[in-house]
Design an enzyme around this catalytic site. Structure first.
Site, PDB file in Angstrom:
ATOM      1  NE  ARG A 116      -3.702   0.459   1.819  1.00 26.55           N
ATOM      2  CZ  ARG A 116      -4.968   0.275   2.652  1.00 26.55           C
ATOM      3  NH1 ARG A 116      -5.132   1.093   3.476  1.00 26.55           N
ATOM      4  NH2 ARG A 116      -6.039  -0.160   1.929  1.00 26.55           N
TER       5      ARG A 116
ATOM      6  CG  HIS B 204      -8.234  -0.565  -2.768  1.00 23.93           C
ATOM      7  ND1 HIS B 204      -7.443  -1.122  -2.475  1.00 23.93           N
ATOM      8  CD2 HIS B 204      -9.370   0.600  -1.480  1.00 23.93           C
ATOM      9  CE1 HIS B 204      -7.579  -1.567  -1.508  1.00 23.93           C
ATOM     10  NE2 HIS B 204      -8.618  -0.693  -1.048  1.00 23.93           N
TER      11      HIS B 204
ATOM     12  CD  GLN C 114     -13.102  -2.257  -1.333  1.00 23.59           C
ATOM     13  OE1 GLN C 114     -11.499  -1.894   0.297  1.00 23.59           O
ATOM     14  NE2 GLN C 114     -13.974  -2.731  -0.495  1.00 23.59           N
TER      15      GLN C 114
ATOM     16  CG  ASP D  92     -13.599   5.852  -1.428  1.00 28.01           C
ATOM     17  OD1 ASP D  92     -13.361   5.673   0.533  1.00 28.01           O
ATOM     18  OD2 ASP D  92     -13.147   5.955  -1.752  1.00 28.01           O
TER      19      ASP D  92
ATOM     20  CB  CYS E  72     -13.975   0.753   0.197  1.00 26.31           C
ATOM     21  SG  CYS E  72     -13.388   2.266  -0.321  1.00 26.31           S
TER      22      CYS E  72
ATOM     23  NE  ARG F 283      -9.892  -5.700   0.280  1.00 30.54           N
ATOM     24  CZ  ARG F 283      -9.159  -4.479   0.329  1.00 30.54           C
ATOM     25  NH1 ARG F 283     -10.487  -3.821   1.157  1.00 30.54           N
ATOM     26  NH2 ARG F 283      -8.043  -4.664   0.416  1.00 30.54           N
TER      27      ARG F 283
HETATM   28  N1   CP Z   1     -11.068  -0.533   2.224  1.00 31.88           N
HETATM   29  C1   CP Z   1      -9.633  -0.878   2.891  1.00 31.88           C
HETATM   30  O1   CP Z   1      -8.747  -1.018   1.445  1.00 31.88           O
HETATM   31  O2   CP Z   1     -10.049  -0.380   3.714  1.00 31.88           O
HETATM   32  P1   CP Z   1      -8.375  -0.227   4.676  1.00 31.88           P
HETATM   33  O3   CP Z   1      -8.203   1.169   4.463  1.00 31.88           O
HETATM   34  O4   CP Z   1      -9.076  -0.482   6.507  1.00 31.88           O
HETATM   35  O5   CP Z   1      -7.514  -1.310   4.766  1.00 31.88           O
HETATM   36  N1  NVA Z   2     -10.129   6.662  -0.965  1.00 31.01           N
HETATM   37  C1  NVA Z   2     -10.150   6.158   0.065  1.00 31.01           C
HETATM   38  C2  NVA Z   2     -10.169   4.839  -0.044  1.00 31.01           C
HETATM   39  C3  NVA Z   2      -9.740   3.663   1.335  1.00 31.01           C
HETATM   40  C4  NVA Z   2      -9.093   2.384   1.841  1.00 31.01           C
HETATM   41  C5  NVA Z   2      -8.029   6.593   0.166  1.00 31.01           C
HETATM   42  O1  NVA Z   2      -7.949   6.172  -0.738  1.00 31.01           O
HETATM   43  O2  NVA Z   2      -7.659   7.047   1.464  1.00 31.01           O
END
Ligand code: CP
Ligand code: NVA
Length: 297
Positions: free
Chosen positions: A102, A129, A132, A216, A256, A284
């Site tokens: 990430r 993502h 997701q 989101d 998400c 997930r």
């Molecule tokens: N939806 C998602 O990726 O959640 P987290 O940021 O908690 O991993």
């Molecule tokens: N769009 C959000 C998703 C988190 C899972 C972010 O990037 O923070």
């Protein structure tokens, strides 16, 4: 080497195969059936940003498949002191069998994949993502089958980018409703892939005949400095009971997570029967197992 950096790295057939595998794994887990297909395999999970769902579901997925998972905080590694990503990629490739990352920037994920000799999985970047939306496909399939009209409301962000690509590949009809300047950056790519994706600024018009409403956060990780202007720009795009009443009666509401109640969605919608957000979070785990089996075994 197969990586999962963008959802568009997968063909329609591969995505449908992942869906079938995830469905089967979910059923097996309910019955207490576990197959240790990744015994003696280790997944490194490298986080430059926080996570609840991605971190825990990947870790549990590896454990339930008989393997191991290592949680690596970027800032605890030499990476945090400036060691190049290309050296980290080559060193990790000597120890483990796959890397989930990430990262703040999509280029970091690409750089890691370029220099790793093991599969790299994008666990969220500023652009995509993919894990997701693969899990979300399982949720949509469970409630609506493969013929749903999906409406995205709010910020055309990383999750939205992956969802429009997924929809283009699978042929879902999709409407994106966002203010000017917040369109998904991969829209032209999704259209090139043959996506049936329409932009509709008016959220009430957008949700007409919707089977799925997806939103989101308005301020993604790394955008904290823009918070004020973003909250202003997205006013009117919140999923409220009133907006939901313009969609089909049995429309599902997706997010998400993490959720910001009172910003992109109201508390009563999150707590309503239309909301499937905890199924999304659960899925997930099942979908990530399918991805890990495909890339690591
Ligand atoms: N939806 C998602 O990726 O959640 P987290 O940021 O908690 O991993
Ligand atoms: N769009 C959000 C998703 C988190 C899972 C972010 O990037 O923070």
């Amino acid at each position: 080497m197969r990586h999962l950096i963008s959802i568009a790295d997968l063909s329609r057939e591969e995505i449908l195969e992942l869906l079938r595998t995830a469905e089967k794994l979910k059923e097996n887990r309910k019955r207490g059936i576990f197959d240790e297909k990744l015994k003696n395999k280790t997944l490194a999970m490298l986080f430059e940003l926080p996570s609840t769902r991605t971190r825990i579901s990947f870790e549990v997925a590896m454990l339930e498949l008989g393997g191991n998972a290592l949680y690596l905080n970027w800032y605890d590694l030499q990476l945090g002191r400036g060691e190049p990503i290309k050296d980290t990629a080559r060193v990790l490739s000597r120890y483990v069998h796959g890397i989930m990352i990430r990262a703040k920037k999509h280029e970091t994920v690409e750089e890691l994949a370029k220099f790793a000799s093991i599969p790299v999985i994008n666990g969220l970047s500023n652009i995509e993502h993919p894990c997701q939306v693969l899990a979300d496909l399982l949720t949509i399939y469970e409630y609506k089958g493969l013929n749903a009209r999906i409406v995205w409301l709010g910020d055309g962000n990383n999750v939205c980018n992956s969802l429009i690509l997924l929809s283009a590949i699978l042929g879902f009809e999709m409407v994106v409703s966002c203010p000017k300047g917040y369109e998904p950056s991969l829209l032209s790519r999704a259209l090139q892939l043959g996506g049936k994706i329409v932009l509709e600024r008016d959220p009430k018009k957008a949700v007409e005949n919707a089977d799925v409403l997806y939103t989101d956060v308005w301020v993604s990780m790394g955008q904290e400095a823009e918070k004020e202007s973003r909250l202003k720009a997205f006013r009117g795009y919140e999923i409220s009971r009133e907006l939901l009443d313009h969609a089909k009666k049995d429309a599902i509401v997706m997010h998400c997570m993490p959720v910001h109640r009172g910003e992109e969605i109201t508390d009563d919608v999150i707590e309503s029967d239309n909301s499937v957000i905890y199924d999304q979070a659960e899925n997930r785990l099942h979908m990530q197992k399918a991805v890990l089996l495909k890339l690591l075994s």
